[in-house]
Motif scaffolding. Structure first.
Motif, PDB file in Angstrom:
ATOM      1  N   ALA A  19       0.824  -1.207   0.000  1.00 18.31           N
ATOM      2  CA  ALA A  19       0.000   0.000   0.000  1.00 18.31           C
ATOM      3  C   ALA A  19       0.856   1.253   0.000  1.00 18.31           C
ATOM      4  O   ALA A  19       0.523   2.244  -0.638  1.00 18.31           O
TER       5      ALA A  19
ATOM      6  N   SER B 205      -7.459   7.834  -5.430  1.00 16.92           N
ATOM      7  CA  SER B 205      -8.099   6.972  -4.442  1.00 16.92           C
ATOM      8  C   SER B 205      -7.373   5.632  -4.395  1.00 16.92           C
ATOM      9  O   SER B 205      -7.133   5.011  -5.423  1.00 16.92           O
ATOM     10  N   GLY B 206      -7.002   5.232  -3.206  1.00 13.62           N
ATOM     11  CA  GLY B 206      -6.299   3.961  -3.059  1.00 13.62           C
ATOM     12  C   GLY B 206      -4.805   4.102  -3.180  1.00 13.62           C
ATOM     13  O   GLY B 206      -4.082   3.113  -3.226  1.00 13.62           O
ATOM     14  N   SER B 207      -4.317   5.333  -3.188  1.00 10.79           N
ATOM     15  CA  SER B 207      -2.878   5.500  -3.397  1.00 10.79           C
ATOM     16  C   SER B 207      -2.093   5.355  -2.101  1.00 10.79           C
ATOM     17  O   SER B 207      -0.876   5.387  -2.113  1.00 10.79           O
ATOM     18  N   GLY B 208      -2.771   5.218  -0.994  1.00 11.89           N
ATOM     19  CA  GLY B 208      -2.031   4.977   0.250  1.00 11.89           C
ATOM     20  C   GLY B 208      -2.055   6.142   1.216  1.00 11.89           C
ATOM     21  O   GLY B 208      -1.309   6.140   2.196  1.00 11.89           O
ATOM     22  N   LYS B 209      -2.915   7.099   0.988  1.00 11.47           N
ATOM     23  CA  LYS B 209      -2.934   8.273   1.863  1.00 11.47           C
ATOM     24  C   LYS B 209      -3.384   7.907   3.278  1.00 11.47           C
ATOM     25  O   LYS B 209      -2.714   8.238   4.256  1.00 11.47           O
ATOM     26  N   SER B 210      -4.506   7.226   3.333  1.00 11.25           N
ATOM     27  CA  SER B 210      -5.033   6.891   4.673  1.00 11.25           C
ATOM     28  C   SER B 210      -4.113   5.925   5.397  1.00 11.25           C
ATOM     29  O   SER B 210      -3.915   6.030   6.608  1.00 11.25           O
ATOM     30  N   VAL B 211      -3.555   5.007   4.645  1.00 17.09           N
ATOM     31  CA  VAL B 211      -2.658   4.035   5.266  1.00 17.09           C
ATOM     32  C   VAL B 211      -1.459   4.755   5.862  1.00 17.09           C
ATOM     33  O   VAL B 211      -1.031   4.472   6.981  1.00 17.09           O
TER      34      VAL B 211
ATOM     35  N   GLN C  69     -11.335   9.272   7.985  1.00 14.66           N
ATOM     36  CA  GLN C  69     -11.983   9.532   6.713  1.00 14.66           C
ATOM     37  C   GLN C  69     -13.483   9.250   6.757  1.00 14.66           C
ATOM     38  O   GLN C  69     -14.275  10.022   6.247  1.00 14.66           O
TER      39      GLN C  69
ATOM     40  N   ARG D  13     -11.751  -9.327  -2.148  1.00  9.35           N
ATOM     41  CA  ARG D  13     -11.432  -8.661  -0.880  1.00  9.35           C
ATOM     42  C   ARG D  13     -12.691  -8.377  -0.077  1.00  9.35           C
ATOM     43  O   ARG D  13     -13.792  -8.400  -0.584  1.00  9.35           O
TER      44      ARG D  13
ATOM     45  N   GLU E 183     -10.797  -4.081   3.667  1.00  8.93           N
ATOM     46  CA  GLU E 183      -9.467  -4.069   3.041  1.00  8.93           C
ATOM     47  C   GLU E 183      -9.381  -3.040   1.920  1.00  8.93           C
ATOM     48  O   GLU E 183      -8.449  -3.069   1.138  1.00  8.93           O
TER      49      GLU E 183
ATOM     50  N   SER F 184      -9.788   1.110   0.475  1.00  6.80           N
ATOM     51  CA  SER F 184      -9.718   2.501   0.905  1.00  6.80           C
ATOM     52  C   SER F 184     -11.110   3.094   0.812  1.00  6.80           C
ATOM     53  O   SER F 184     -12.022   2.508   0.223  1.00  6.80           O
TER      54      SER F 184
ATOM     55  N   GLY G 135     -12.366   5.597  -0.811  1.00  2.43           N
ATOM     56  CA  GLY G 135     -12.857   5.852  -2.160  1.00  2.43           C
ATOM     57  C   GLY G 135     -13.190   4.560  -2.882  1.00  2.43           C
ATOM     58  O   GLY G 135     -14.147   4.489  -3.664  1.00  2.43           O
ATOM     59  N   GLN G 136     -12.438   3.541  -2.598  1.00  4.88           N
ATOM     60  CA  GLN G 136     -12.706   2.252  -3.246  1.00  4.88           C
ATOM     61  C   GLN G 136     -14.043   1.686  -2.781  1.00  4.88           C
ATOM     62  O   GLN G 136     -14.824   1.173  -3.568  1.00  4.88           O
TER      63      GLN G 136
HETATM   64  N1  LIG Z   1      -6.713  -3.660   5.699  1.00  2.85           N
HETATM   65  C1  LIG Z   1      -6.292  -3.702   4.431  1.00  2.85           C
HETATM   66  N2  LIG Z   1      -6.043  -4.882   3.846  1.00  2.85           N
HETATM   67  C2  LIG Z   1      -5.613  -4.944   2.565  1.00  2.85           C
HETATM   68  N3  LIG Z   1      -5.470  -3.875   1.786  1.00  2.85           N
HETATM   69  C3  LIG Z   1      -5.702  -2.650   2.278  1.00  2.85           C
HETATM   70  C4  LIG Z   1      -6.146  -2.521   3.639  1.00  2.85           C
HETATM   71  N4  LIG Z   1      -6.335  -1.203   3.881  1.00  2.85           N
HETATM   72  C5  LIG Z   1      -6.019  -0.548   2.722  1.00  2.85           C
HETATM   73  N5  LIG Z   1      -5.639  -1.429   1.763  1.00  2.85           N
HETATM   74  C6  LIG Z   1      -5.225  -1.097   0.404  1.00  2.85           C
HETATM   75  O1  LIG Z   1      -4.163  -0.211   0.461  1.00  2.85           O
HETATM   76  C7  LIG Z   1      -4.259   0.770  -0.555  1.00  2.85           C
HETATM   77  C8  LIG Z   1      -4.155   2.131   0.045  1.00  2.85           C
HETATM   78  O2  LIG Z   1      -5.287   2.405   0.820  1.00  2.85           O
HETATM   79  P1  LIG Z   1      -5.597   3.805   1.484  1.00  2.85           P
HETATM   80  O3  LIG Z   1      -6.768   3.611   2.381  1.00  2.85           O
HETATM   81  O4  LIG Z   1      -4.388   4.362   2.068  1.00  2.85           O
HETATM   82  O5  LIG Z   1      -6.029   4.659   0.229  1.00  2.85           O
HETATM   83  P2  LIG Z   1      -6.325   6.179   0.160  1.00  2.85           P
HETATM   84  O6  LIG Z   1      -5.207   6.805  -0.539  1.00  2.85           O
HETATM   85  O7  LIG Z   1      -6.662   6.697   1.482  1.00  2.85           O
HETATM   86  O8  LIG Z   1      -7.582   6.192  -0.813  1.00  2.85           O
HETATM   87  P3  LIG Z   1      -8.977   6.961  -0.667  1.00  2.85           P
HETATM   88  O9  LIG Z   1      -8.778   8.307  -1.200  1.00  2.85           O
HETATM   89  O10 LIG Z   1      -9.861   6.185  -1.547  1.00  2.85           O
HETATM   90  O11 LIG Z   1      -9.367   6.919   0.746  1.00  2.85           O
HETATM   91  C9  LIG Z   1      -5.571   0.529  -1.270  1.00  2.85           C
HETATM   92  O12 LIG Z   1      -5.334  -0.090  -2.499  1.00  2.85           O
HETATM   93  C10 LIG Z   1      -6.315  -0.385  -0.365  1.00  2.85           C
HETATM   94  O13 LIG Z   1      -7.103  -1.281  -1.105  1.00  2.85           O
END
Ligand SMILES: Nc1ncnc2c1ncn2[C@@H]1O[C@H](COP(=O)(O)OP(=O)(O)OP(=O)(O)O)[C@@H](O)[C@H]1O
Ligand SMILES: Nc1ncnc2c1ncn2[C@@H]1O[C@H](COP(=O)(O)OP(=O)(O)OP(=O)(O)O)[C@@H](O)[C@H]1O
Ligand SMILES: [Mg+2]
Ligand SMILES: [Mg+2]
Lengths: 495, 525, 320, 319
Positions: free
Chosen positions: B21, B41-47, B94, B397, B401, B403, B405-406
């Motif tokens: 991620a 969306s899904g680029s890893g910001k929240s992670v 979020q 999934r 799992e 994000s 936006g996903q």
């Molecule tokens: N618990 C998890 N298990 C597996 N994959 C995960 C998990 N949490 C997040 N991911 C994956 O990690 C990637 C990054 O997720 P993240 O939530 O950081 O996205 P984001 O940048 O915040 O996107 P958004 O703008 O949609 O919120 C995504 O592809 C997501 O599917």
């Protein structure tokens, strides 16, 4: 009996005054059953509160004076005159008179109370009270067990008799006066200072109901109770080897364990099969392992002290699988599976039933165990509804032999759970009953006839004579009991 | 840049099993700085945000270093982290819908957080909770403290979550899409609040957002994340003026702007949705009062209005989830409940509207299964996931799992599964970055043109509404205050309230926005 | 000083940026996805099974594995154990009354001269039968009734009241009554256990269902047009099972007590058939003579409790 | 709340009526009747018949039922066939004892569960986990009749610290310290399995609750781990625990039968068990009715507690 005497008290120790004896019983009082002599609480209550007209020592059937001091029979045993003790008072303070004897006998005869000697009591056609201290009994015919009746019927206070059925009050002339009963909890008794046979040493007796056998054992081990009734054979055996505790087998108040047979059941309708059953039983093992040697094997109900006891006849059935098989071979047809009923939550008879099943299997009879609850068991017993075999115990062979055949239902010649009837047995039983006395050569001959009929009929396979036992702490001395297992603490004391 | 950096992330790697991620991220935040983290969306910001505070699920593997001042946070003990959390670094989550405990009142929850780091008495904590709710612009805070999360609108929940983060006046606030559920006026207030915090207390902010207007308005510096990697970072003016990376350029190009679409033709078909005199009360509170609204077949009607104005309530009435206290809702000429096969509904909270135990494929296929749709469901699910730009391997999934936006896109895919005649979408693109949002909007437009379905599009994002809707209705305090063709309502509003709304839309250009904010120039949209 | 921040800001990866193309394809995902869109497609679009792959996997690891092993050991002991013991569980061995443990009788003998080990091992069979059939059956029926009843409030009230009545009867009284009607024996034990478990599971599930019903995803499914049955099956039930799993583990491991208590009353597994309950209740009278006699059935029960409980924990964690 | 209870009242009454019919029939379905017990093993059929007539058992079942219900409605609980006394008095005595015992056990169990459940759910220490697993296993795996015997042997016989059974001679209210001495062993014995079950349930539901997103929110705010479990997550876990508690009330009443017998604690459990084995119909009928009433009330309370604990149910609003 000698054993019991010594274990029951140490005569050299000077009795101390005072204290309350704590007694534990495993079953609670059923007021409606006080005249049926049926459980530990009842026999404790009756023993403490009530007196009888006469008293049997534990090793003989010669009546001894109690509330009646003298007696004489006339008219070939059809008129019996009793002289009553004077100065006796009920716990209410009212003097005891001949009217109370009349009332007590009448009450006992009321079918509502199910006095077990009711058939003997009914022979008494009239009770006359010519004087306050004199009673005349008129009998229909002489009976050999009249003194059994007089030693059994509790003398009750006519004024408070209505309170017996509700358990509110039990008033007698005994060594202890009833104080209170809390169902499932306890019974309290206080000392009767005016007791005619000398005031008791104890201040009172407190009887606690402890339904669980293990807890009762723990209570006597921990000293919470001095005397426990209703402890299992194995536990009593173990307790006896604990310092400060002893077990007291109730000599003279014998019970008999037996296997009953429904003589109308397929297979059991042949006396040979019934005898095969009697031969197959391993009495020695049951007495040793189940009753922990508190008793002895027997083919007949009579205890060794009974005038009816006959060593030769009593040894008729010993375990002999070969003989049993031979008898079955003579019977010819295979014996169908036989049900064996017993009280399922009674560990003693659960064990016996399994031993019996095993014994009979070795002889070639298949038995199916049928545990039932106690109420259902009694219902089947008195309704003669057992389909095959059953096992339980009976009493009444420790008193006059005739009492057994007229009062103990399994032996009742006219009507019994085995559906057994034969003119010979009925005749022998009647003859033994209608004798004027319970002992003597004439009586012995009559009893022998009854015994032979019992052995040949084979509708009851006796296992053995067994003894109930008290477990007591050494602190409580002078414990005594009647031949009906009624507790007597009149001379007991704590130390 | 210097040792005085408040937060220093270096070489951060986060992976979930095979999913990487975040891949070797380096980032710093100086005290008092506002850093915007943008990206698809899904680029890893929240992670990334969660990794800073050690709040990732146990399935995550984290490597690298996160320094708070000089304190290492990766691998730090729970107790050490606890001291940092909330006090030094606070976090705005979020998805406000699931971030709040459903069985406690919001006031209780704020008070509990206040008491976590300060020995406040119950009463003072209570009072502070009211103050905080007031601060984040929740009307009637003294009553609202006693409300449970399910009694609040999406935007109100989001503001509660912000209040939680502000509670202990932290040095750094990590705000993950803090304004997605907020209408522009409230958003402006929140942005002002954040700016004020920074100016007054020197609070640093790591702002995660997809809203370029917000970035332009608030950020000092922007970092662009793409598939777990940092692709560009620059001061905000620089980035907007001259993005160096193609990706950033595309991101900026995709930003929807008000007034860029030609006026749509009026529609006169039969009604797909007709609400007449709808009134909804929650206890004493009237959420909607005698609202009339209709959507013709083939028409897209945008519903805008401030947070808490009753948009979602109206959507729920239209979808038959809520029975109005008065008035009627007709969908495709029948009761909404009997028309369910023919309309789709997108919930405002994507997270809580997905069954956590079902896979994404099962979620999307559910309408197909329920209505025994003919054809190969698998293929259809693959098609739908593709349409909302989710990779096919997401099918297996589970919602948690994904994000934010996903998840939202899963909701859209599900609503579209049966090719509905009517789509009721409650903030369907609020969690999407501009590029994905653009493709979703393109998809909707395309489908709309091909299939001619009708759509009630609820959104607080006026630019998005403007680019999609034929007509727009403006809701204010449970009443429709204005409605008409999109270009008229959004470009030449007549109601004062609408004008305020339009004026509050931040411009996706830092210079212009700053100028507007400081009142130096009135740049028209 | 050059901190990591400098490096971080300088670092970017132009090589990884996708080139050109429109918005939709601006991101690499799109390209790759289009390419695979026509392949097999996602799997598993059927209804989610409450005990799925995830749960099974969880059971093969950690706690779940330990639990499975414990239950497996007990089951194995019951299945093959009796074959390995030289004594027949029914055989009354002459003069072997209440012997303590010895080489010939590792757990000693009972009051009827039978080998305790042989009886214990054979006894496991009966109890496993009850644990593995009666309890799940009761749970199933209870859950079905409890869940279906929540459909209509009138039915719900009726069913809950019925459960009240069933629960109000002390288990043993119920057992006595039922056994009196059907007659004692293993069948009546099974029926009693089923009857005892139904209201327990029914009520437990109902309370969970009431909670889950309020969740947004349930509303979502309703909006899609899912009927009550569908919503219940796919959403409400799978999310309500947590307490049910815990209760199942409990009930399965303690079914032996119901059986044991019934054998005390003489309405359980009929003598001389061995069962854990029967062994346990007789053994208690001989606690002082041979503690192993009493400890061994308890140990088996404890193994079952622990095993089922670990399995339940693992299953719930996997579902969480 | 009162309105809620009033709305439930009719169904509760119907249940009581149905239960009364069911109980009446069920206990008569058990073969054998009190007349046999009263008559004893040596009685002739006439005696049994006389007793049956006296007890009214020879009348048609419907007549018996109507007579009994008539009595109940006029406040007459009837008389015990076997104990002789008024049932009202019997029940009153037993009720005081059973209520004391079960409430003490309940309190003990709930407190244990409230302390151990959260600890177990939240612990990261493998030893604490193992210890609590062992406690749970032991408490659930040990039947009351084993714990009872062991407790008596250890505390009553071996150490002689506490009475082996019985109730305080001067009554429960005479001296609290004496009552406590008599109460502690049976209460512990009765509470143990319930405590184990409740602890297990609470811990497991708490674990589920701790997996929720809102827990992350409060963790992020720096709320202490203990606090999260006790103050934030517990509330969500309680409804299941409350349901279990409601169900365990059954276990308590059922367990009371055994515990009262083991500890010679003269309560209703003992009375009902005796009543069934001796076919003391009036006693059993009244006690089972009492038990059903208790359950209906417990269930109502559970529902109320549910609504109180979960605002989504309470304020669910419009659906
Ligand atoms: N618990 C998890 N298990 C597996 N994959 C995960 C998990 N949490 C997040 N991911 C994956 O990690 C990637 C990054 O997720 P993240 O939530 O950081 O996205 P984001 O940048 O915040 O996107 P958004 O703008 O949609 O919120 C995504 O592809 C997501 O599917
Ligand atoms: N169950 C409820 N009980 C009480 N009040 C409620 C309930 N649900 C919503 N409300 C209130 O009704 C009003 C309208 O809510 P609604 O969700 O429709 O707002 P919204 O326009 O969608 O706002 P947002 O843009 O923030 O999502 C809000 O003030 C909210 O607090
Ligand atoms: Mg995110
Ligand atoms: Mg909304």
């Amino acid at each position: 009996a000698v054993d019991a005497r010594t274990s029951a008290g140490d005569p050299s120790a000077a009795p101390e005054q005072g204290g309350v004896a704590e007694v534990g019983v495993n079953l609670d009082l059923v007021p409606a059953n006080v005249f049926t002599n049926s459980n530990a609480a009842i026999t404790t209550l009756v023993g403490l509160v009530y007196d009888n007209l006469v008293h049997y020592d534990r090793d003989s059937l010669d009546p001894k004076p109690a509330l009646a001091t003298e007696w004489s029979a006339t008219d070939g045993g059809r008129t019996v005159t009793l002289k009553l003790r004077q100065g006796v008072k009920f716990h209410t303070g009212r003097p005891f008179t001949s009217a109370d004897v009349k009332f007590s006998l009448a009450t006992y005869t009321d079918p509502k109370w199910n006095g077990q000697l009711i058939s003997t009591a009914k022979v008494v056609t009239a009770v006359e009270t010519p004087a306050p201290d004199q009673v005349v009994l008129r009998l229909d015919h002489p009976v050999s067990n009249l003194f059994d009746l007089l030693a059994t019927v509790p003398v009750i206070d006519s004024e408070t008799a209505g309170d017996i059925a509700t358990g509110k009050r039990f008033v007698g002339t005994g060594a202890f006066a009833f104080e209170s009963w809390r169902p499932n909890t306890d019974l309290t008794f206080t000392r009767n200072a005016d007791y005619w046979d000398g005031a008791p040493h104890l201040d009172g007796v407190h009887v606690r109901v402890v339904p669980d056998g293990q807890s009762l054992l723990a209570a006597v081990k921990s000293g919470q109770v001095h005397l426990a009734r209703g402890i299992g054979y194995r536990d009593a055996e173990a307790a006896a080897s604990t310092p400060g505790l002893r077990s007291i087998p109730l000599d003279g108040a014998e019970l008999q364990a037996y296997v009953g047979l429904n003589v109308t059941a397929p297979g059991l309708d042949d006396p040979k099969v019934r005898q095969a059953v009697a031969y197959a039983l391993d009495r020695d093992r049951i007495i040793k392992e189940v009753f922990r040697d508190k008793g002895y094997p027997a083919s007949l109900p009579w205890p060794r002290t009974s005038p009816a006891y006959d060593e030769e006849l009593d040894g008729r059935y010993r375990r002999d699988v070969g003989k049993a098989k031979a008898l079955l071979a003579e019977h010819g047809a295979p014996v169908p599976e036989i049900p064996l009923a017993y009280v399922g939550n009674d560990p003693v008879f659960t064990a016996i039933a399994q031993v019996v099943q095993n014994n009979l299997a070795e002889a070639g009879i298949t038995v199916k165990l049928e545990p039932v609850d106690s109420t259902q068991f009694v219902k089947q017993l008195i309704g003669a509804q057992f389909p095959g075999l059953w096992t339980t115990n009976h009493s009444w062979a420790q008193l006059s032999p005739a009492t057994l055949t007229v009062s103990a239902y399994p032996f009742n010649a006219r009507r019994n759970a085995s559906h057994f009837s034969s003119p010979e047995y009925t005749g022998a039983a009647e003859a033994a009953w209608k004798l004027p006395a319970a002992t003597g050569p004439e009586a012995v001959a009559a009893y022998r006839k009854v015994s032979e009929q019992l052995l040949d009929g084979g509708f009851l396979a006796e296992i053995g004579v067994v003894l109930e036992q008290f477990v007591a702490r050494d602190a409580l001395q002078g414990v005594d009991w009647s031949r009906r297992r009624e507790l007597d603490l009149g001379k007991a004391h704590l130390r | 840049m210097s040792t005085t950096d408040l937060l220093t992330i270096s070489g951060l790697e986060v992976s979930f099993g095979d999913v990487r991620a975040v891949r070797g991220l380096d980032l710093t935040v100086a005290p008092g700085e506002i850093l915007a983290l943008v990206g698809e969306s899904g680029s890893g910001k929240s992670v990334t945000a969660r990794a800073v505070l050690g709040l990732l699920p146990p399935t995550a593997r984290v490597r690298g270093s996160v320094l708070l001042g000089t304190r290492e946070l990766v691998g730090a003990g729970e107790e050490a982290l606890r001291e940092v959390r909330g006090r030094s670094v606070a976090m705005v989550f979020q998805e406000p819908a699931t971030a709040l405990n459903p069985v406690h009142t919001v006031g209780w929850q704020i008070a509990a957080v206040l008491r976590a780091h300060r020995g406040l008495t119950r009463q003072t904590a209570r009072r502070d909770a009211v103050r905080l709710l007031d601060l984040v612009g929740i009307p009637d805070p003294a009553t609202r403290v006693r409300h449970y999360p399910h009694q609040l609108s999406g935007g109100q929940k989001q503001r509660v979550v912000i209040a939680l983060a502000l509670a202990n006046e932290p040095d750094l606030i990590i705000a993950d899409e803090p304004t997605t559920a907020l209408d522009v006026t409230v958003q402006a207030e929140i942005l002002a609040l954040l700016r004020d915090l920074r100016d007054r207390l020197g609070t640093a902010i790591l702002l995660i957002t997809h809203n370029m207007g917000v970035v332009a308005d608030l950020a000092d510096r922007v970092a662009v994340l793409h598939r777990g990697e940092l692709v560009e970072q620059a001061p905000v003016d620089e980035l907007f003026a001259a993005p160096t990376r193609a990706y950033t350029r595309e991101l900026l190009a995709a930003v929807p702007r008000l007034g860029h679409r030609d006026p749509a033709l009026p529609h006169t078909g039969a009604d797909a949705l007709r609400l007449t005199g709808v009134t909804v009360r929650y206890g004493d509170f009237t959420a909607l009062s005698t609202v009339d609204l209709h959507v013709a077949r083939g028409e897209v009607v945008g519903l805008v209005g401030e947070s808490g104005s009753g948009k979602s309530t109206l959507g729920r009435v239209a979808a038959g989830v809520l029975r109005p206290d008065a008035g009627t809702a007709l969908v495709l000429d029948t009761d909404p409940r009997s028309a369910r096969r023919r309309f789709g509904f997108v919930f405002q909270d994507p997270g809580s509207s997905l069954n956590p135990r079902m896979t994404i494929a099962e979620c999307v296929a559910e309408p197909l299964r329920v209505h025994r749709a003919p054809g190969d469901h698998r293929a259809r699910v693959a098609e739908l996931l593709d349409a909302v730009r989710l990779p096919a391997d997401f099918a297996t999934r589970r919602p948690r799992e994904l994000s934010g936006g996903q998840r939202q896109r899963v909701g859209i895919a599900r609503a579209l599964a049966l090719d509905p005649d009517l789509l009721i979408a409650d903030e369907p693109t609020s969690a999407l970055d501009v590029s994905v949002q653009a493709s979703i909007l393109a998809l909707l437009t395309e489908l709309q043109q091909q299939r001619g379905f009708a759509c009630l599009f609820i959104s607080h994002d006026l630019a998005v509404v403007d680019s999609l809707a034929h007509r727009v209705a403006v809701l204010h305090n449970g009443r429709v205050v204005e409605h008409g063709p999109h270009h008229e309502v959004l470009r030449t509003p007549t109601a004062a309230y609408t004008r305020r709304l339009v004026d509050a839309v931040p411009l996706p250009d830092p210079v212009a926005q700053r100028a507007r904010r400081t009142g130096l120039a009135d740049v028209p949209a | 000083m050059a901190g990591p921040g400098v490096a971080g800001r300088a670092r970017c990866h132009p090589a990884r940026l996708p080139g050109g193309a429109g918005v939709a394809d601006a991101v690499g995902d799109g390209v790759r996805r289009r390419a695979v869109a026509d392949r097999r497609g996602p799997r598993g679009v059927g209804p989610p099974d409450p005990v799925g792959r995830q749960e099974v996997n969880a059971l093969l690891r950690g706690r779940g594995l330990v639990g499975l092993v414990l239950v497996g050991v007990v089951a194995l002991a019951g299945l093959v154990g009796p074959l390995l013991v030289q004594w027949d569980p029914y055989q009354q061995i002459p003069d072997a009354n209440l012997l303590g443990p010895s080489a010939a009788h590792p757990l000693g003998t009972d009051d009827l001269n039978r080998d305790v080990l042989a009886r214990l091992l054979s006894g496991i069979r009966v109890d496993l039968l009850i644990s593995l059939t009666a309890v799940p059956l009761g749970a199933l029926i209870g859950c079905a009734i409890g869940a279906l009843a929540t459909f209509t409030s009138a039915l719900d009230v009726a069913v809950q009241r019925l459960f009240d009545v069933l629960l109000a009867f002390p288990q043993l009284i119920l057992a006595v009554g039922l056994a009196a009607v059907i007659g004692p024996g293993t069948t009546s034990v099974v029926i009693v256990v089923v009857a005892v478990e139904i209201p327990i599971f029914g009520r437990l599930l109902r309370s969970a269902v009431l909670r889950v019903r309020e969740a947004q995803f349930v509303t979502a499914s309703e909006v899609i047009g899912g009927g009550r049955g569908h919503v219940l099956r796919t959403h409400v039930l799978p999310n309500s099972l947590e307490p049910v799993v815990v209760q199942l583990a409990l009930s399965m491991s303690v079914a032996v007590f119901i059986e044991g208590a019934m054998s005390v009353l003489g309405i359980g597994v009929s003598p001389p058939d061995p069962s854990l309950g029967a062994v346990l209740t007789t053994s208690l009278r001989y606690l002082d003579l041979n503690p192993l006699f009493a400890l061994s059935p308890l140990a088996v029960t404890a193994l079952l409790v622990l095993g089922f409980q670990l399995i339940a924990q693992a299953a719930n964690a996997a579902r969480g | 709340m009162i309105g809620y209870l009033l709305r439930r009242l009719p169904s509760a009454l119907v249940v009581l009526w149905l239960a009364s019919v069911l109980i009446f029939l069920l206990i008569r379905a058990i073969p054998g009747d009190a007349a046999a017990v009263l008559a004893g093993a040596d009685a002739p059929p006439e005696a049994v018949a006389a007793i049956r007539a006296e007890l009214g058992l020879d009348r048609p079942v419907v007549a018996q039922y109507l007579h009994w219900v008539g009595g109940l409605l006029s406040g007459d609980l009837g008389r015990s066939f076997l104990i002789g006394g008024d049932i009202a008095g019997l029940v009153a005595d037993g009720l005081a004892n059973t209520a004391t015992l079960t409430l003490a056990a309940l309190l003990l169990a709930v407190l244990t569960a409230l302390v151990l459940g959260p600890v177990w759910a939240a612990t990261r220490n493998p030893w604490v986990d193992r210890l609590l697993t062992a406690f749970h296993t032991a408490s659930v795996a040990l039947p009351t009749f084993v714990t009872g015997v062991v407790l008596i042997l250890v505390f009553g016989v071996f150490f002689r610290l506490l009475p082996t059974g019985g109730v305080p001679p001067a009554g429960l209210l005479d001296r609290v310290d004496i009552t406590a001495q008599y109460l502690v062993l049976p209460a512990v014995c009765l509470a143990l399995p319930v405590a184990g079950v409740l602890t297990g349930f609470l811990a497991e539901t708490l674990r589920g609750e701790l997996r929720q997103d809102y827990v992350t929110t409060v963790r992020a705010a720096g709320v202490r781990g203990r606090e999260i479990v006790v103050r934030h997550a517990l509330r969500g876990a309680l409804p299941v625990a409350v349901t279990t508690l409601g169900l365990q009330t059954g276990a308590l009443l059922g367990g009371a039968v055994l515990v009262e017998s083991i500890f010679a604690w003269p309560g209703l459990g003992l009375l009902v068990e005796q009543g069934v084995t001796r076919r003391d119909y009036p006693v059993v009928q009244v006690l089972l009715m009492l038990s059903v009433t208790v359950f209906v009330v417990v269930q109502l309370l559970t529902d109320v507690a549910h609504a109180a604990l979960d605002p989504r149910i309470r304020l669910g609003g419009k659906r």
